[in-house]
Design a protein around this motif. Sequence first.
Motif, PDB file in Angstrom:
ATOM      1  N   LEU A   1      -5.903  83.718  34.015  1.00  0.00           N
ATOM      2  CA  LEU A   1      -4.626  83.895  34.714  1.00  0.00           C
ATOM      3  C   LEU A   1      -4.145  82.553  35.241  1.00  0.00           C
ATOM      4  O   LEU A   1      -4.859  81.877  35.994  1.00  0.00           O
ATOM      5  CB  LEU A   1      -4.829  84.899  35.856  1.00  0.00           C
ATOM      6  CG  LEU A   1      -3.606  85.317  36.661  1.00  0.00           C
ATOM      7  CD1 LEU A   1      -2.527  85.920  35.764  1.00  0.00           C
ATOM      8  CD2 LEU A   1      -4.017  86.329  37.728  1.00  0.00           C
TER       9      LEU A   1
ATOM     10  N   PHE B   1     -12.739  90.100  35.013  1.00  0.00           N
ATOM     11  CA  PHE B   1     -12.000  89.133  35.829  1.00  0.00           C
ATOM     12  C   PHE B   1     -12.960  88.283  36.656  1.00  0.00           C
ATOM     13  O   PHE B   1     -12.658  87.893  37.772  1.00  0.00           O
ATOM     14  CB  PHE B   1     -11.006  89.859  36.759  1.00  0.00           C
ATOM     15  CG  PHE B   1     -10.004  88.931  37.401  1.00  0.00           C
ATOM     16  CD1 PHE B   1      -9.098  88.230  36.642  1.00  0.00           C
ATOM     17  CD2 PHE B   1      -9.964  88.763  38.768  1.00  0.00           C
ATOM     18  CE1 PHE B   1      -8.168  87.382  37.225  1.00  0.00           C
ATOM     19  CE2 PHE B   1      -9.045  87.916  39.375  1.00  0.00           C
ATOM     20  CZ  PHE B   1      -8.149  87.219  38.591  1.00  0.00           C
TER      21      PHE B   1
ATOM     22  N   ARG C   1      -3.560  77.024  44.164  1.00  0.00           N
ATOM     23  CA  ARG C   1      -5.030  76.957  44.154  1.00  0.00           C
ATOM     24  C   ARG C   1      -5.508  75.595  43.649  1.00  0.00           C
ATOM     25  O   ARG C   1      -6.475  75.045  44.143  1.00  0.00           O
ATOM     26  CB  ARG C   1      -5.623  78.090  43.316  1.00  0.00           C
ATOM     27  CG  ARG C   1      -5.500  79.439  44.038  1.00  0.00           C
ATOM     28  CD  ARG C   1      -6.266  80.513  43.339  1.00  0.00           C
ATOM     29  NE  ARG C   1      -7.689  80.259  43.348  1.00  0.00           N
ATOM     30  CZ  ARG C   1      -8.475  80.376  42.285  1.00  0.00           C
ATOM     31  NH1 ARG C   1      -7.975  80.729  41.126  1.00  0.00           N
ATOM     32  NH2 ARG C   1      -9.766  80.136  42.377  1.00  0.00           N
ATOM     33  N   ARG C   2      -4.818  75.084  42.663  1.00  0.00           N
ATOM     34  CA  ARG C   2      -5.196  73.750  42.177  1.00  0.00           C
ATOM     35  C   ARG C   2      -4.900  72.714  43.269  1.00  0.00           C
ATOM     36  O   ARG C   2      -5.690  71.800  43.505  1.00  0.00           O
ATOM     37  CB  ARG C   2      -4.436  73.410  40.889  1.00  0.00           C
ATOM     38  CG  ARG C   2      -4.792  72.038  40.332  1.00  0.00           C
ATOM     39  CD  ARG C   2      -4.100  71.789  39.021  1.00  0.00           C
ATOM     40  NE  ARG C   2      -4.736  72.502  37.935  1.00  0.00           N
ATOM     41  CZ  ARG C   2      -5.370  71.909  36.913  1.00  0.00           C
ATOM     42  NH1 ARG C   2      -5.434  70.607  36.830  1.00  0.00           N
ATOM     43  NH2 ARG C   2      -5.929  72.620  35.971  1.00  0.00           N
TER      44      ARG C   2
ATOM     45  N   LEU D   1      -7.679  72.676  45.691  1.00  0.00           N
ATOM     46  CA  LEU D   1      -8.856  71.931  45.230  1.00  0.00           C
ATOM     47  C   LEU D   1      -8.624  70.426  45.405  1.00  0.00           C
ATOM     48  O   LEU D   1      -9.510  69.698  45.879  1.00  0.00           O
ATOM     49  CB  LEU D   1      -9.155  72.278  43.771  1.00  0.00           C
ATOM     50  CG  LEU D   1     -10.435  71.685  43.195  1.00  0.00           C
ATOM     51  CD1 LEU D   1     -11.663  72.104  44.009  1.00  0.00           C
ATOM     52  CD2 LEU D   1     -10.630  72.082  41.745  1.00  0.00           C
TER      53      LEU D   1
ATOM     54  N   LEU E   1      -0.432  90.537  39.693  1.00  0.00           N
ATOM     55  CA  LEU E   1      -1.028  89.372  39.030  1.00  0.00           C
ATOM     56  C   LEU E   1      -0.821  88.121  39.887  1.00  0.00           C
ATOM     57  O   LEU E   1      -1.703  87.258  39.971  1.00  0.00           O
ATOM     58  CB  LEU E   1      -0.425  89.181  37.634  1.00  0.00           C
ATOM     59  CG  LEU E   1      -0.788  90.248  36.598  1.00  0.00           C
ATOM     60  CD1 LEU E   1      -0.059  89.998  35.275  1.00  0.00           C
ATOM     61  CD2 LEU E   1      -2.293  90.296  36.343  1.00  0.00           C
TER      62      LEU E   1
ATOM     63  N   LEU F   1      -3.478  88.029  42.439  1.00  0.00           N
ATOM     64  CA  LEU F   1      -4.777  87.595  41.906  1.00  0.00           C
ATOM     65  C   LEU F   1      -4.800  86.102  41.591  1.00  0.00           C
ATOM     66  O   LEU F   1      -5.842  85.456  41.684  1.00  0.00           O
ATOM     67  CB  LEU F   1      -5.123  88.405  40.662  1.00  0.00           C
ATOM     68  CG  LEU F   1      -5.472  89.861  40.933  1.00  0.00           C
ATOM     69  CD1 LEU F   1      -5.606  90.637  39.629  1.00  0.00           C
ATOM     70  CD2 LEU F   1      -6.773  89.964  41.742  1.00  0.00           C
ATOM     71  N   LEU F   2      -3.649  85.593  41.220  1.00  0.00           N
ATOM     72  CA  LEU F   2      -3.566  84.160  40.950  1.00  0.00           C
ATOM     73  C   LEU F   2      -3.866  83.361  42.220  1.00  0.00           C
ATOM     74  O   LEU F   2      -4.549  82.336  42.180  1.00  0.00           O
ATOM     75  CB  LEU F   2      -2.152  83.842  40.443  1.00  0.00           C
ATOM     76  CG  LEU F   2      -1.889  82.435  39.953  1.00  0.00           C
ATOM     77  CD1 LEU F   2      -2.763  82.111  38.753  1.00  0.00           C
ATOM     78  CD2 LEU F   2      -0.417  82.290  39.577  1.00  0.00           C
TER      79      LEU F   2
ATOM     80  N   PRO G   1      -8.158  85.424  43.831  1.00  0.00           N
ATOM     81  CA  PRO G   1      -8.881  86.142  42.776  1.00  0.00           C
ATOM     82  C   PRO G   1      -9.891  87.152  43.318  1.00  0.00           C
ATOM     83  O   PRO G   1     -10.347  88.006  42.574  1.00  0.00           O
ATOM     84  CB  PRO G   1      -9.612  85.019  42.021  1.00  0.00           C
ATOM     85  CG  PRO G   1      -8.950  83.762  42.422  1.00  0.00           C
ATOM     86  CD  PRO G   1      -8.386  83.975  43.786  1.00  0.00           C
ATOM     87  N   ASP G   2     -10.237  87.040  44.584  1.00  0.00           N
ATOM     88  CA  ASP G   2     -11.212  87.987  45.148  1.00  0.00           C
ATOM     89  C   ASP G   2     -10.544  89.227  45.744  1.00  0.00           C
ATOM     90  O   ASP G   2     -11.218  90.039  46.373  1.00  0.00           O
ATOM     91  CB  ASP G   2     -12.048  87.296  46.231  1.00  0.00           C
ATOM     92  CG  ASP G   2     -12.891  86.184  45.646  1.00  0.00           C
ATOM     93  OD1 ASP G   2     -13.362  86.355  44.509  1.00  0.00           O
ATOM     94  OD2 ASP G   2     -13.054  85.143  46.304  1.00  0.00           O
TER      95      ASP G   2
ATOM     96  N   GLU H   1      -9.802  92.541  45.802  1.00  0.00           N
ATOM     97  CA  GLU H   1     -10.277  93.714  45.048  1.00  0.00           C
ATOM     98  C   GLU H   1      -9.185  94.776  44.912  1.00  0.00           C
ATOM     99  O   GLU H   1      -9.117  95.475  43.906  1.00  0.00           O
ATOM    100  CB  GLU H   1     -11.499  94.317  45.749  1.00  0.00           C
ATOM    101  CG  GLU H   1     -12.756  93.466  45.653  1.00  0.00           C
ATOM    102  CD  GLU H   1     -13.258  93.307  44.224  1.00  0.00           C
ATOM    103  OE1 GLU H   1     -13.014  94.213  43.398  1.00  0.00           O
ATOM    104  OE2 GLU H   1     -13.870  92.271  43.934  1.00  0.00           O
TER     105      GLU H   1
ATOM    106  N   LEU I   1      -6.934  93.772  42.104  1.00  0.00           N
ATOM    107  CA  LEU I   1      -7.649  93.894  40.827  1.00  0.00           C
ATOM    108  C   LEU I   1      -7.750  95.362  40.415  1.00  0.00           C
ATOM    109  O   LEU I   1      -7.567  95.713  39.252  1.00  0.00           O
ATOM    110  CB  LEU I   1      -9.045  93.260  40.950  1.00  0.00           C
ATOM    111  CG  LEU I   1      -9.864  93.244  39.665  1.00  0.00           C
ATOM    112  CD1 LEU I   1      -9.156  92.461  38.563  1.00  0.00           C
ATOM    113  CD2 LEU I   1     -11.246  92.630  39.911  1.00  0.00           C
TER     114      LEU I   1
ATOM    115  N   VAL J   1      -4.400  96.446  38.950  1.00  0.00           N
ATOM    116  CA  VAL J   1      -4.059  96.011  37.588  1.00  0.00           C
ATOM    117  C   VAL J   1      -5.016  96.596  36.556  1.00  0.00           C
ATOM    118  O   VAL J   1      -4.646  96.797  35.410  1.00  0.00           O
ATOM    119  CB  VAL J   1      -4.000  94.466  37.425  1.00  0.00           C
ATOM    120  CG1 VAL J   1      -2.975  93.858  38.358  1.00  0.00           C
ATOM    121  CG2 VAL J   1      -5.340  93.816  37.600  1.00  0.00           C
ATOM    122  N   LYS J   2      -6.238  96.879  36.983  1.00  0.00           N
ATOM    123  CA  LYS J   2      -7.190  97.480  36.039  1.00  0.00           C
ATOM    124  C   LYS J   2      -7.087  99.001  36.022  1.00  0.00           C
ATOM    125  O   LYS J   2      -7.778  99.668  35.249  1.00  0.00           O
ATOM    126  CB  LYS J   2      -8.628  97.093  36.410  1.00  0.00           C
ATOM    127  CG  LYS J   2      -8.995  95.651  36.177  1.00  0.00           C
ATOM    128  CD  LYS J   2      -9.120  95.275  34.712  1.00  0.00           C
ATOM    129  CE  LYS J   2     -10.410  95.782  34.109  1.00  0.00           C
ATOM    130  NZ  LYS J   2     -10.536  95.342  32.692  1.00  0.00           N
TER     131      LYS J   2
ATOM    132  N   GLU K   1      -8.374 101.007  37.944  1.00  0.00           N
ATOM    133  CA  GLU K   1      -9.645 101.654  38.245  1.00  0.00           C
ATOM    134  C   GLU K   1      -9.418 102.725  39.295  1.00  0.00           C
ATOM    135  O   GLU K   1      -8.714 102.528  40.269  1.00  0.00           O
ATOM    136  CB  GLU K   1     -10.657 100.629  38.754  1.00  0.00           C
ATOM    137  CG  GLU K   1     -11.277  99.889  37.606  1.00  0.00           C
ATOM    138  CD  GLU K   1     -12.163  98.762  38.060  1.00  0.00           C
ATOM    139  OE1 GLU K   1     -12.472  98.697  39.250  1.00  0.00           O
ATOM    140  OE2 GLU K   1     -12.525  97.961  37.206  1.00  0.00           O
TER     141      GLU K   1
END
Lengths: 344, 294
Positions: free
Chosen positions: A105, A163, B65-66, B69, B123, B126-127, B130-131, B133, B136, B139-140, B142
């Motif tokens: 992503l 993921f 996020r980049r 870092l 999405l 999550l970008l 990413p954690d 839940e 996630l 999108v999944k 679940e």
Amino acid sequence: MRARGLSPLLLLSILIWGCAGPEIRPPALPPPAPPVTTAPPTTARGFPDFIVAIVRPGDSYSSLAAKYLGDRSMDWFLSEFNGNTLPAPGQDVLIPLASYAPGGLWPTGYQTVPVLTYHKLSRNGIPDAMTVREADFEAQMRFLRENGYRVLPLDDLFEFLRFRRQIPARSVVITFDDGWRSVYDIAWPILKKYGYPATLFVYTDLIVGSRETLSWDQVRELSRNGFDIEGHSKTHRYLGRRERKESFRDYFESVRKEIVESARIILKHTGREVKYLAYPYGDTNSLVAAMTRREGYRLAFTVERESVPFFSNDYRVSREMIYGTFTLKDFENNLTTFHKFGSE
Amino acid sequence: MIAGKGCLVLAAALLAGCAGAIPVRVERPTGNAPSPAAEAPDLFRGVPGKYRELADSVERAGDLRRALLYRKVVEGFAPDDADARGQVERLKRKIRGQADRHYLAALALEKNGESAKAMREFLAVLLLDPDNEAALRRVKNEGAGLEFRFWTVREGDTLRKIAGEVYRDPDKEFLIAYFNPLPKGSLLSVGTGLRLPDVDTGPPATTEKAPGYSHPVKEGNGHRNAVERKEDAGRKLREADAHYAAGIRRFLAEDLDGAIREWEKTLSLDPAHPKARTDIEKARRLKGRIESPK
């Protein structure tokens, strides 16, 4: 081959950097050199989330991946982050210690993975949809190599779909259906040449060992040599359709037998647990998908023609059939590895 | 795969012990210990400035996020620089704030039936995080997948009765037993959650017949299909949320039975709903206390 966002080793690595052991001793050190009077320059500094290393003459992303990530094949992890060209010696390079794009992503879109499906191959002759000529298959594998694609085993795709792991941007999975002899005679030598892993989905009633079909000895040999042997039912019936004269209970029992019995037979002959199912004809329905999950399969595959984003339904993962009538351009058209936002 | 040599390097690092402060020296000099007076050239002198510029640039471009870092690199090489540390904290807050905004936007879009746009917002969450839940899970699909609905056992329920009600066929009780392993001969206890599969045994919607082989192949349509397939699940989640809200209203109006009914409907549509199950338990406990005061 894959980056693990939270893999034990990366976590271990992070822990190490975090607790800051002052010096890492490589496992094999050269004999002591004569005394020196100046300290050699430090060429890497580590932190909890990253390492900054100074590039030295002769370095490559592979050598840096081997040195700092412990795996030469993780070169893609560094090149996709830093750009294709390694900085010149004396320049610094940033080495992330965790996935920077889990699930593929990115701000601009998301990764998709083509899962290619083959059936039979032939040495010569007129190709048909289900039979790919040896020369065409070889050309397709060469195309993958020459265009920077990485071929992954199904286990890596599974982790991508969770993921939690990052995989190379141009990842592809190769699968074969049924259990035809030509996979052993023709496909395997070519895959071996390129070092590509592959998955063979067998329907167990076909494995009788004839001029056309594989024997269990051959399946075992493939299993020991880079092929993942997985389930494709016992008799290759349509799982998603109840026959006209079939009671619901009989249909249920038949489907259950197809997915349970085939896994048991494969385990018996190969000694390996079956984790993935390719629905015969790609045919499924809600009940079959639920049963597949209930029986412990991790993923199940259809043959819907699209490559796979991480948010795919685990029990309806698409695959793309590669027909024998495909040109190389047709093949290339099935290799979509990125979906850009806004291109819907 | 990270293995082999990497393990040795990491194990060696562990053996080296945990002492001292970062940054650490990765390579061991091959000669004797250097003279304390000797100074190595600082090859990293330009690093903080370079990564500060990069961080500014990618943050402006929206790749937070980049950017984080890169800001951590600056902070790592200038641990005493309060501004560098402040930039890291500021960016972390910005990321959290944006992730929260995208999540709320996604829920609102989902509620309005705009599943594709909601998906894009999840999405985006999550970008940034990413954690996350919850995003996630959305999108999944679940818990709200197409394969199951959920049933909370009520007084007087039997598998046969439930099968009759859900499938219009009591003989399908075996399906419930198959998907919900229950101790043999045991009675269903009130409040137990059961997973009931959707029973759909019709033919696939569209197929492509490959010439020369009876092997139908569905033709995909890019990822529009992947998104469209979520429409049904998105509808279920919206309905689940609506029933949950109705349950809250009934609970506040002291209609505990009504609240429980609404929350059971929530669970039947979204078995993994974060609150409905515990709220049902709370309401039942409360109801028990009201009905049998000591």
